[in-house]
Scaffold this motif. Sequence first.
Motif, PDB file in Angstrom:
ATOM      1  N   LEU A  63     -19.693   0.408   3.750  1.00  0.00           N
ATOM      2  CA  LEU A  63     -18.983  -0.362   4.765  1.00  0.00           C
ATOM      3  C   LEU A  63     -17.846   0.475   5.346  1.00  0.00           C
ATOM      4  O   LEU A  63     -17.337   1.394   4.710  1.00  0.00           O
ATOM      5  CB  LEU A  63     -18.410  -1.655   4.161  1.00  0.00           C
ATOM      6  CG  LEU A  63     -19.426  -2.682   3.662  1.00  0.00           C
ATOM      7  CD1 LEU A  63     -18.698  -3.897   3.080  1.00  0.00           C
ATOM      8  CD2 LEU A  63     -20.383  -3.117   4.770  1.00  0.00           C
ATOM      9  N   TYR A  64     -17.457   0.147   6.587  1.00  0.00           N
ATOM     10  CA  TYR A  64     -16.351   0.848   7.240  1.00  0.00           C
ATOM     11  C   TYR A  64     -15.022   0.302   6.716  1.00  0.00           C
ATOM     12  O   TYR A  64     -14.898  -0.883   6.419  1.00  0.00           O
ATOM     13  CB  TYR A  64     -16.437   0.688   8.756  1.00  0.00           C
ATOM     14  CG  TYR A  64     -17.688   1.326   9.329  1.00  0.00           C
ATOM     15  CD1 TYR A  64     -17.796   2.708   9.443  1.00  0.00           C
ATOM     16  CD2 TYR A  64     -18.766   0.540   9.721  1.00  0.00           C
ATOM     17  CE1 TYR A  64     -18.948   3.288   9.937  1.00  0.00           C
ATOM     18  CE2 TYR A  64     -19.925   1.113  10.224  1.00  0.00           C
ATOM     19  CZ  TYR A  64     -20.004   2.492  10.326  1.00  0.00           C
ATOM     20  OH  TYR A  64     -21.153   3.070  10.809  1.00  0.00           O
ATOM     21  N   ASP A  65     -14.017   1.195   6.646  1.00  0.00           N
ATOM     22  CA  ASP A  65     -12.757   0.801   6.014  1.00  0.00           C
ATOM     23  C   ASP A  65     -11.608   1.612   6.603  1.00  0.00           C
ATOM     24  O   ASP A  65     -11.796   2.489   7.453  1.00  0.00           O
ATOM     25  CB  ASP A  65     -12.860   1.029   4.502  1.00  0.00           C
ATOM     26  CG  ASP A  65     -11.860   0.211   3.686  1.00  0.00           C
ATOM     27  OD1 ASP A  65     -11.109  -0.592   4.281  1.00  0.00           O
ATOM     28  OD2 ASP A  65     -11.816   0.390   2.462  1.00  0.00           O
ATOM     29  N   ILE A  66     -10.415   1.316   6.107  1.00  0.00           N
ATOM     30  CA  ILE A  66      -9.182   2.031   6.423  1.00  0.00           C
ATOM     31  C   ILE A  66      -9.417   3.536   6.313  1.00  0.00           C
ATOM     32  O   ILE A  66     -10.193   3.987   5.476  1.00  0.00           O
ATOM     33  CB  ILE A  66      -8.093   1.592   5.428  1.00  0.00           C
ATOM     34  CG1 ILE A  66      -7.918   0.069   5.487  1.00  0.00           C
ATOM     35  CG2 ILE A  66      -6.772   2.303   5.695  1.00  0.00           C
ATOM     36  CD1 ILE A  66      -7.361  -0.524   4.215  1.00  0.00           C
ATOM     37  N   THR A  67      -8.733   4.325   7.137  1.00  0.00           N
ATOM     38  CA  THR A  67      -8.925   5.777   7.100  1.00  0.00           C
ATOM     39  C   THR A  67      -8.820   6.301   5.682  1.00  0.00           C
ATOM     40  O   THR A  67      -9.693   7.036   5.207  1.00  0.00           O
ATOM     41  CB  THR A  67      -7.875   6.487   7.980  1.00  0.00           C
ATOM     42  OG1 THR A  67      -7.653   5.762   9.189  1.00  0.00           O
ATOM     43  CG2 THR A  67      -8.324   7.914   8.297  1.00  0.00           C
ATOM     44  N   VAL A  68      -7.729   5.929   4.993  1.00  0.00           N
ATOM     45  CA  VAL A  68      -7.502   6.345   3.607  1.00  0.00           C
ATOM     46  C   VAL A  68      -6.857   5.179   2.857  1.00  0.00           C
ATOM     47  O   VAL A  68      -5.928   4.546   3.376  1.00  0.00           O
ATOM     48  CB  VAL A  68      -6.580   7.576   3.524  1.00  0.00           C
ATOM     49  CG1 VAL A  68      -6.203   7.871   2.076  1.00  0.00           C
ATOM     50  CG2 VAL A  68      -7.224   8.792   4.164  1.00  0.00           C
ATOM     51  N   ALA A  69      -7.339   4.909   1.653  1.00  0.00           N
ATOM     52  CA  ALA A  69      -6.730   3.849   0.850  1.00  0.00           C
ATOM     53  C   ALA A  69      -6.995   4.111  -0.625  1.00  0.00           C
ATOM     54  O   ALA A  69      -8.020   4.705  -0.983  1.00  0.00           O
ATOM     55  CB  ALA A  69      -7.286   2.479   1.243  1.00  0.00           C
ATOM     56  N   GLY A  70      -6.072   3.664  -1.466  1.00  0.00           N
ATOM     57  CA  GLY A  70      -6.261   3.832  -2.893  1.00  0.00           C
ATOM     58  C   GLY A  70      -5.212   3.074  -3.675  1.00  0.00           C
ATOM     59  O   GLY A  70      -4.223   2.571  -3.117  1.00  0.00           O
ATOM     60  N   HIS A  71      -5.422   2.970  -4.979  1.00  0.00           N
ATOM     61  CA  HIS A  71      -4.488   2.272  -5.857  1.00  0.00           C
ATOM     62  C   HIS A  71      -3.312   3.172  -6.245  1.00  0.00           C
ATOM     63  O   HIS A  71      -3.478   4.385  -6.402  1.00  0.00           O
ATOM     64  CB  HIS A  71      -5.203   1.827  -7.136  1.00  0.00           C
ATOM     65  CG  HIS A  71      -6.185   0.714  -6.910  1.00  0.00           C
ATOM     66  ND1 HIS A  71      -7.446   0.919  -6.409  1.00  0.00           N
ATOM     67  CD2 HIS A  71      -6.084  -0.628  -7.122  1.00  0.00           C
ATOM     68  CE1 HIS A  71      -8.076  -0.239  -6.315  1.00  0.00           C
ATOM     69  NE2 HIS A  71      -7.276  -1.195  -6.744  1.00  0.00           N
ATOM     70  N   LEU A  72      -2.150   2.564  -6.397  1.00  0.00           N
ATOM     71  CA  LEU A  72      -0.991   3.259  -6.939  1.00  0.00           C
ATOM     72  C   LEU A  72      -0.944   3.039  -8.444  1.00  0.00           C
ATOM     73  O   LEU A  72      -0.939   1.896  -8.914  1.00  0.00           O
ATOM     74  CB  LEU A  72       0.307   2.738  -6.297  1.00  0.00           C
ATOM     75  CG  LEU A  72       0.546   3.103  -4.835  1.00  0.00           C
ATOM     76  CD1 LEU A  72       1.834   2.449  -4.335  1.00  0.00           C
ATOM     77  CD2 LEU A  72       0.624   4.616  -4.653  1.00  0.00           C
ATOM     78  N   LEU A  73      -0.928   4.125  -9.198  1.00  0.00           N
ATOM     79  CA  LEU A  73      -0.866   4.024 -10.647  1.00  0.00           C
ATOM     80  C   LEU A  73       0.519   3.553 -11.089  1.00  0.00           C
ATOM     81  O   LEU A  73       1.497   3.669 -10.339  1.00  0.00           O
ATOM     82  CB  LEU A  73      -1.185   5.379 -11.279  1.00  0.00           C
ATOM     83  CG  LEU A  73      -2.534   6.004 -10.898  1.00  0.00           C
ATOM     84  CD1 LEU A  73      -2.686   7.363 -11.572  1.00  0.00           C
ATOM     85  CD2 LEU A  73      -3.687   5.081 -11.255  1.00  0.00           C
ATOM     86  N   ALA A  74       0.601   3.043 -12.300  1.00  0.00           N
ATOM     87  CA  ALA A  74       1.879   2.554 -12.822  1.00  0.00           C
ATOM     88  C   ALA A  74       2.927   3.664 -12.856  1.00  0.00           C
ATOM     89  O   ALA A  74       4.126   3.386 -12.732  1.00  0.00           O
ATOM     90  CB  ALA A  74       1.674   1.973 -14.209  1.00  0.00           C
ATOM     91  N   SER A  75       2.491   4.898 -12.999  1.00  0.00           N
ATOM     92  CA  SER A  75       3.412   6.039 -13.077  1.00  0.00           C
ATOM     93  C   SER A  75       3.812   6.580 -11.711  1.00  0.00           C
ATOM     94  O   SER A  75       4.604   7.522 -11.625  1.00  0.00           O
ATOM     95  CB  SER A  75       2.760   7.163 -13.888  1.00  0.00           C
ATOM     96  OG  SER A  75       1.553   7.588 -13.263  1.00  0.00           O
ATOM     97  N   GLU A  76       3.286   5.989 -10.625  1.00  0.00           N
ATOM     98  CA  GLU A  76       3.505   6.538  -9.290  1.00  0.00           C
ATOM     99  C   GLU A  76       4.453   5.695  -8.451  1.00  0.00           C
ATOM    100  O   GLU A  76       4.536   4.475  -8.619  1.00  0.00           O
ATOM    101  CB  GLU A  76       2.172   6.654  -8.546  1.00  0.00           C
ATOM    102  CG  GLU A  76       1.221   7.674  -9.140  1.00  0.00           C
ATOM    103  CD  GLU A  76      -0.061   7.801  -8.339  1.00  0.00           C
ATOM    104  OE1 GLU A  76      -0.458   8.931  -8.043  1.00  0.00           O
ATOM    105  OE2 GLU A  76      -0.662   6.747  -8.021  1.00  0.00           O
TER     106      GLU A  76
END
Length: 205
Positions: A63-76
């Motif tokens: 499926l088409y999506d946001i240019t870039v996306a991801g989860h932020l880790l607890a350490s970030e």
Amino acid sequence: MEDEQLTIFDETRNPIGIAAREEIHRLGYWHETFHCWFIHNEKGIDYLYLQLRSPLKKDYPNLYDITVAGHLLASETVQDGIREIKEEVGVDLSFEDLIPLGIIEYCAEKEAFIDKELAHTFLYKSEKPFDDFILQEDEVAGMVKVEFAQFAELWNGERDTIKVTGFEMRDGRKSFFEREVGQDQFVPHQIPFYKSVINGIKKNI
């Protein structure tokens, strides 16, 4: 990846602990993500760059999506989210290159999967032709561009389909295409989410 440790939040965005990604999506905890939308002006027309999710993805493949996306880790921190851009599409940016659009809440449910995101959302005014991107192919299968005006009309209910032009990777090579797509071919973010993004972008172009 399902063992990644993420900070979880209550309904008023207060941090309440840390949990594994699998548990978060199973139990529906709020968690932080990093979203960046690329926009490119070409001969006076603004185009959004969108990714085509890999068929290998557990969630929303093809499926088409946001240019870039991801989860932020607890350490970030939010600033650390910039790594997603380099990892997914091979573009090396600094956090100062991005225009903040705010935190947008997003919630989606399907079967035993509950995705409740606090999405730290950004805009990047790109000078890069989309066919120059270097993709992380287990995450991103291709890239397309769409006229921003058409994208806005699609999510405002003013048209049924929009034209996307781009490429997908096949056996290590780029295969270019042009096609008409509707809302059902995008990751099913809620329509208010898309409208919030559209309004944020309009204020910054």
